[in-house]
Write an enzyme that holds these catalytic residues in place. Sequence first.
Site, PDB file in Angstrom:
ATOM      1  N   HIS A 308      12.976 -33.948  -5.068  1.00 59.14           N
ATOM      2  CA  HIS A 308      13.836 -33.944  -6.259  1.00 59.14           C
ATOM      3  C   HIS A 308      13.851 -32.534  -6.844  1.00 59.14           C
ATOM      4  O   HIS A 308      12.852 -31.837  -6.806  1.00 59.14           O
ATOM      5  CB  HIS A 308      13.294 -34.930  -7.300  1.00 59.14           C
ATOM      6  N   ASP A 365      17.048 -42.669  -5.245  1.00 55.84           N
ATOM      7  CA  ASP A 365      17.937 -43.131  -4.170  1.00 55.84           C
ATOM      8  C   ASP A 365      17.209 -43.822  -3.029  1.00 55.84           C
ATOM      9  O   ASP A 365      17.860 -44.375  -2.139  1.00 55.84           O
ATOM     10  CB  ASP A 365      18.713 -41.924  -3.609  1.00 55.84           C
TER      11      ASP A 365
HETATM   12  C1  SDX Z   1      19.519 -37.039  -7.145  1.00 50.65           C
HETATM   13  O1  SDX Z   1      19.020 -33.609 -10.594  1.00 50.65           O
HETATM   14  C2  SDX Z   1      18.907 -34.870 -10.708  1.00 50.65           C
HETATM   15  O2  SDX Z   1      18.410 -35.395 -11.663  1.00 50.65           O
HETATM   16  C3  SDX Z   1      19.495 -35.641  -9.568  1.00 50.65           C
HETATM   17  C4  SDX Z   1      19.327 -37.148  -9.629  1.00 50.65           C
HETATM   18  C5  SDX Z   1      20.066 -37.753 -10.767  1.00 50.65           C
HETATM   19  O3  SDX Z   1      19.673 -38.829 -11.214  1.00 50.65           O
HETATM   20  O4  SDX Z   1      21.102 -37.157 -11.158  1.00 50.65           O
HETATM   21  O5  SDX Z   1      17.947 -37.488  -9.715  1.00 50.65           O
HETATM   22  C6  SDX Z   1      19.877 -37.806  -8.351  1.00 50.65           C
HETATM   23  O6  SDX Z   1      20.245 -36.158  -6.766  1.00 50.65           O
HETATM   24  C7  SDX Z   1      18.218 -37.354  -6.452  1.00 50.65           C
HETATM   25  C8  SDX Z   1      18.010 -36.457  -5.206  1.00 50.65           C
HETATM   26  C9  SDX Z   1      18.810 -37.090  -4.071  1.00 50.65           C
HETATM   27  N1  SDX Z   1      18.820 -36.197  -2.864  1.00 50.65           N
HETATM   28  C10 SDX Z   1      18.100 -36.547  -1.778  1.00 50.65           C
HETATM   29  O7  SDX Z   1      17.312 -37.498  -1.716  1.00 50.65           O
HETATM   30  C11 SDX Z   1      18.355 -35.616  -0.588  1.00 50.65           C
HETATM   31  C12 SDX Z   1      17.018 -35.303   0.060  1.00 50.65           C
HETATM   32  N2  SDX Z   1      16.269 -34.401  -0.873  1.00 50.65           N
HETATM   33  C13 SDX Z   1      16.345 -32.997  -0.597  1.00 50.65           C
HETATM   34  O8  SDX Z   1      17.579 -32.530  -0.089  1.00 50.65           O
HETATM   35  C14 SDX Z   1      15.775 -32.172  -1.739  1.00 50.65           C
HETATM   36  O9  SDX Z   1      14.551 -32.693  -2.043  1.00 50.65           O
HETATM   37  C15 SDX Z   1      16.573 -31.983  -3.019  1.00 50.65           C
HETATM   38  C16 SDX Z   1      17.902 -31.400  -2.757  1.00 50.65           C
HETATM   39  C17 SDX Z   1      16.699 -33.270  -3.745  1.00 50.65           C
HETATM   40  C18 SDX Z   1      15.775 -31.038  -3.909  1.00 50.65           C
HETATM   41  O10 SDX Z   1      15.711 -29.845  -3.266  1.00 50.65           O
HETATM   42  P1  SDX Z   1      14.933 -28.597  -3.920  1.00 50.65           P
HETATM   43  O11 SDX Z   1      14.189 -28.935  -5.148  1.00 50.65           O
HETATM   44  O12 SDX Z   1      15.916 -27.494  -3.979  1.00 50.65           O
HETATM   45  O13 SDX Z   1      13.830 -28.400  -2.869  1.00 50.65           O
HETATM   46  P2  SDX Z   1      13.934 -27.267  -1.800  1.00 50.65           P
HETATM   47  O14 SDX Z   1      15.234 -27.423  -1.094  1.00 50.65           O
HETATM   48  O15 SDX Z   1      13.610 -25.971  -2.476  1.00 50.65           O
HETATM   49  O16 SDX Z   1      12.740 -27.656  -0.773  1.00 50.65           O
HETATM   50  C19 SDX Z   1      11.387 -27.283  -1.040  1.00 50.65           C
HETATM   51  C20 SDX Z   1      10.641 -27.553   0.258  1.00 50.65           C
HETATM   52  C21 SDX Z   1      11.363 -26.980   1.472  1.00 50.65           C
HETATM   53  O17 SDX Z   1      10.395 -26.759   2.448  1.00 50.65           O
HETATM   54  P3  SDX Z   1       9.797 -25.221   2.622  1.00 50.65           P
HETATM   55  O18 SDX Z   1      11.011 -24.291   2.708  1.00 50.65           O
HETATM   56  O19 SDX Z   1       8.959 -24.988   1.390  1.00 50.65           O
HETATM   57  O20 SDX Z   1       8.984 -25.271   3.894  1.00 50.65           O
HETATM   58  O21 SDX Z   1      10.594 -28.972   0.483  1.00 50.65           O
HETATM   59  C22 SDX Z   1      11.313 -29.281   1.659  1.00 50.65           C
HETATM   60  C23 SDX Z   1      12.218 -28.121   1.950  1.00 50.65           C
HETATM   61  O22 SDX Z   1      12.492 -28.032   3.340  1.00 50.65           O
HETATM   62  N3  SDX Z   1      12.064 -30.507   1.366  1.00 50.65           N
HETATM   63  C24 SDX Z   1      12.139 -31.550   2.185  1.00 50.65           C
HETATM   64  C25 SDX Z   1      12.875 -32.515   1.488  1.00 50.65           C
HETATM   65  N4  SDX Z   1      13.216 -32.036   0.286  1.00 50.65           N
HETATM   66  C26 SDX Z   1      12.718 -30.781   0.208  1.00 50.65           C
HETATM   67  N5  SDX Z   1      11.648 -31.748   3.455  1.00 50.65           N
HETATM   68  C27 SDX Z   1      11.928 -32.959   4.017  1.00 50.65           C
HETATM   69  N6  SDX Z   1      12.625 -33.951   3.380  1.00 50.65           N
HETATM   70  C28 SDX Z   1      13.106 -33.752   2.133  1.00 50.65           C
HETATM   71  N7  SDX Z   1      13.793 -34.707   1.531  1.00 50.65           N
END
Ligand code: SDX
Length: 431
Positions: A308, A365
Amino acid sequence: MSKTAQLKLDDKDYVLPVIVGTEGEKAIDTRTLRATSGYIAYDQGYGNTGSCESSITYLDGENGVLRHRGYPIEQLAMHSNFVETAYLVIYGELPTVAQRRAFSDRLRQNAAIEPQMQAIFQGYPKDAPPMAMLSSMVASLAAHYPQLATNDFEKDLQNFDLAAGMAISKIRTIGAMIYRYQRGLAYIPPKDIPFCDNLLHMMFSELYQDYVAVPEVARALNTLLLLHADHEQNCSTSTVRMVGSSAANLFTSLSAGICALSGPLHGGANTAVMHMLQSIHDEHDDGTRFIAAAKSGTKSNRLMGFGHPVYRNFDPRAKIIGKACDEVLQKLGINDPLLEIAKNLEQAALKDDYFISRKLYPNVDFYSGIIMRALGVPVNMFTVIFAIGRSPGWIANWREVAANPKGRIYRPRQVYSGPVKRDYVPLAQRG
Ligand code: SDX
């Protein structure tokens, strides 16, 4: 706690005020930074930047706290319902009996979609993406009700109560229409019944026979919508504020929020979770292979429904939805293999250092799709249901922008990284 921030730039000292919120959140007020120092702050994605002061929702990502107007989401999920929480999010207080009745009446009186708007559907392909249909239908509310969408803050605020009630109610009805239009089914008009029962009625009834939701199904849908009601400055809500800051009317701003929500990294994640669970199921994987792939760090292999932008702890909504999921499937006697896969994934990920070290936990989700599937909602409608739930939060944020006497149009700056000045080269000299 410091009352100011000291900044030293190019041997000059600058003093910036500190703002402290009612929950103790601290912010450095950089509104004078550029004028005094020539520097801007840079924060790609705004993850460390406050765009506004807001009194609607408080979110503490480190501790998994979510409150609407001070009320914890756990208490609202336990004791309230979607319509009452929508009123709270929009107007700031839990409604009295009279206020609740007036709000409910406004929703019921404005639930139908007039024939002229129904005719717009005929122009869509049957397989058009539901969120594309929803955003364009909501934008067309400004065309059909121009007196509520003057793009004049003062006039639009005078008509706010009607516009807000109309938006929440019609976004719900349009959602039901999309479900039926894609199946070649006729529009089912709303009845004088509770909000969620009406949504299920307008989706699943037939012209010759009404669908009557069992209490467990209506309650589960109520909880699902309530949990989505608002969530601070997420991508779609910030989009509504950005568009609203130009004095664009409520309907137009909501349409922009729906467009932002359609992205798979935001509101589209619940759909992506179901596709992920289904593919794991179809590959007879218990989730082990998928978890290994998700740790590769590539965006395409991510564990959807995990992680998140703000929560570095459990999303409190995920806990509530996970419990509601168990209850409603048990009451409906549904044994969904995808639920078992989801639980296996959750257990495996919560023990895996890759997820623990990155503070990746299930978000709203992760389980919501399984509940929606149990209620008979098809996967391609999940984000539409999310939009119906989020409409009160978007409306409340639009109102904060519109009613802010010191408000300004949102206009972020940038750091230019393109070519420096160069002279035009005539075509003949370009080879
Ligand atoms: C919603 O903002 C809100 O409030 C949104 C929401 C709402 O109610 O409006 O809560 C609704 O959007 C919930 C989120 C739904 N999205 C997903 O479930 C998609 C899967 N999640 C990821 O894409 C991700 O976690 C995000 C986009 C939600 C958040 O991304 P961030 O905070 O920008 O995290 P990041 O991309 O900087 O990742 C940090 C690290 C990375 O690894 P490193 O580069 O440090 O090695 O964590 C890893 C990422 O690769 N990572 C994941 C991951 N999410 C982050 N690795 C595997 N699976 C994941 N889901």
